[in-house]
Design an enzyme around this catalytic site. Structure first.
Site, short mmCIF file in Angstrom:
data_model
loop_
_atom_site.label_atom_id
_atom_site.label_comp_id
_atom_site.label_asym_id
_atom_site.label_seq_id
_atom_site.Cartn_x
_atom_site.Cartn_y
_atom_site.Cartn_z
N HIS A 168 9.34 -10.79 21.35
CA HIS A 168 8.61 -9.54 21.10
C HIS A 168 7.72 -9.76 19.88
O HIS A 168 8.20 -10.04 18.78
CB HIS A 168 9.57 -8.39 20.85
N CYS A 169 6.41 -9.63 20.07
CA CYS A 169 5.44 -9.91 19.01
C CYS A 169 4.93 -8.58 18.45
O CYS A 169 4.22 -7.85 19.15
CB CYS A 169 4.28 -10.75 19.55
N PRO A 170 5.24 -8.25 17.20
CA PRO A 170 4.72 -7.00 16.63
C PRO A 170 3.23 -7.07 16.34
O PRO A 170 2.58 -6.02 16.26
CB PRO A 170 5.53 -6.83 15.34
#
Length: 522
Positions: A168-170
């Protein structure tokens, strides 16, 4: 009379989807709820490129080449396109199981595992699948109520299972999975190239301005501070972006995900090889970057099932109103041609016809509703029969598993009996070994006794030798006496008694020597 039914607006599936995602543009845009870092990414990229285009590009295009701002603009547009494509797309979210499907899966698991006694931990819910001659475990997701496919994982931030989950890439505000991984990699690659490009030409611009100021031209002025700020921003973002691009290039060459690399799923410690790798860097890169783009499984913009009933009612009510309006128009058109009585009769007959048509249409609508309800009942009956069949198959599987457990118990009992028999044989062999040891001890004692007996004749021989030596001494003394007696008195006729003694002594010596030689030979 005309009955007008107002139909509600049909709902979409994205409005009722579970999870923590947000949707925009009628379900076309899908993102995570935490979007603050994504906005920061957009501001950094647009702000840095805006400063470069505003202050450095005019000078560089005038003194070096006009192609510099053109290439920078193309790179900037490509970076923005890849960022938005990664952030606004479905990463490969898997739909959750319906209540009937979840109940059926629970029933299958209970039938396979059997009844777990109270106080004991139930066994893990795992299924084994063979991929490229290698066993891969499918784990059960307690949130989505499904067995996750290979390489899928549950994202704790978005609260959804994502197929081929990477991370999960913010910074992009979304999960990176099967459907948007290639766009994420192209975004990082193009962003690293753009950062290097802007950083290099910023330094060129600063050097050219310094040379111009030293040669007597105009100094850098306040534009120099802007160039310095751009260089600092590019310098600090360069290392992280280029490092991230290199790491994902390494993962693509191995056909591996970030989640698998962190967990060490295919590391050498577990002695398990990656079943998805082609053992060729070019093939792995082609599969990840040039493979087919799979469609979304969610069907976000599909209609909900509950919104179909108002549409049916409105469709049934529309012909009723149309027929009533048509009957009224015909009665109005015919009115001037007949008298008042005939007009009233025609009006009454038209009203009766309208009532009859409305009743028939209502009956048709009710019959359609009944047919639809009967169809639904039939489908529900079919579902119930299918669930009963599945329950029977699960019971049969449970009976088969019980039979297998009973056979395994019998095998265990037989193995225990074999172990007891082997233990008895071992005890008997130990008793035999103890008896043989006792026999060995007795034989050793006999050998020691025989040695002692063999040592006794040696002592006797020594004693005999001592007696013989003493007898020789006595003979020598007797000879001395006899010689003295001859000197005193001569008696020739008399025989000396020492001859017999001498012959017996020599015989005794010969026997002793023979006995000693025999003993020595033995």
């Amino acid at each position: 009379m005309s009955a007008v039914m107002v139909s509600k607006k049909a709902g979409r599936r994205w409005e009722k989807l579970p999870g923590r995602n947000t949707f925009c543009c009628d379900g076309r845009v899908m993102m995570a709820r935490q979007k603050g870092v994504f906005y920061l990414t957009v501001v950094l990229i647009v702000g840095t490129c805006g400063l470069f285009f505003a202050f450095e590009c005019p000078y560089l295009a005038l003194h070096l080449s006009p192609a510099i701002p053109v290439f920078a603009a193309l790179l900037f547009l490509f970076v923005l396109a890849m960022l938005l494509r990664t952030s606004f797309s479905d990463p490969g979210v898997l739909p959750r199981a319906l209540p009937d499907e979840a109940a059926f899966i629970e029933m299958e698991i209970e039938a396979a595992n059997g009844s777990v006694p109270a106080g004991q931990r139930p066994p893990p819910r795992i299924r084994n699948v063979q991929i490229n001659n290698q066993i891969v475990k499918l784990k059960y997701c307690y949130t989505c109520k499904i067995f996750r496919p290979p390489r899928a994982s549950h994202c704790s931030i978005c609260d959804n299972c994502v197929e081929r989950f990477d991370h999960h890439c913010p910074w992009v505000g979304n999960c990176v999975g099967k459907r948007n991984y290639r766009y994420f990699y192209l975004f990082t690659l193009s962003l690293s190239l753009l950062t290097i490009y802007i950083f290099a030409f910023n330094i060129v611009h600063i050097v050219m301005r310094e040379c111009l100021s030293q040669s007597g031209g105009s100094g850098r002025g306040w534009q120099g501070g802007v160039s310095d700020a751009t260089v600092v921003v590019c310098f600090f973002t360069l290392w992280s972006v280029v490092g991230l691009t290199g790491f994902h290039t390494y993962l693509i060459s191995l056909n591996q995900t970030t989640n698998e690399d962190i967990k060490g799923s295919w590391s050498g410690k577990n002695r398990v090889q990656n079943p998805y790798s082609h053992k060729n860097v070019l093939k792995n890169c082609c599969e990840v970057l040039c493979g087919p783009v799979y469609p979304s499984v969610l069907n976000r913009r599909g209609l909900l099932e509950s919104s179909a009933t108002p549409g049916i009612q409105s469709a049934a009510a529309a012909p009723v109103s149309k027929s009533a309006d048509a009957a009224q128009q015909t009665s109005k058109n015919k009115a001037p041609l007949v008298s008042k009585k005939s007009n009233s009769d025609a009006y009454k007959s038209s009203l009766a016809a309208c009532k009859d048509s409305t009743s028939t249409l209502e009956k048709g609508g009710t019959s359609k509703e009944k047919s639809s309800t009967s169809k639904k009942g039939a489908t529900s009956k079919e579902k119930r029969s299918a669930s009963k069949e599945k329950g029977s198959t699960s019971k049969e599987k449970g009976a088969v598993s019980k039979e297998k457990s009973s056979t395994s118990k019998e095998k265990c009992a037989a193995s225990k009996e074999k172990c007891a028999a082997s233990k008895e044989k071992c005890a008997a062999s130990e008793e035999k070994c103890a008896a043989s040891k006792e026999k060995c001890a007795a034989s050793k004692e006999e050998i020691s006794i025989s040695k002692e007996k063999s040592s006794n004749p040696k002592k006797d021989l020594i004693q005999k030798e001592e007696k013989i030596s003493s007898s020789r001494k006595n003979d020598s003394s007797s000879r001395a006496k006899s010689s003295s007696s001859k000197n005193k008195s001569y008696a020739p006729k008399e025989k000396s008694p020492s001859l017999k003694d001498k012959s017996s002594f020599s015989r005794n010596l010969a026997t002793v020597d023979t006995v000693l030689e025999k003993k020595r030979g033995q």
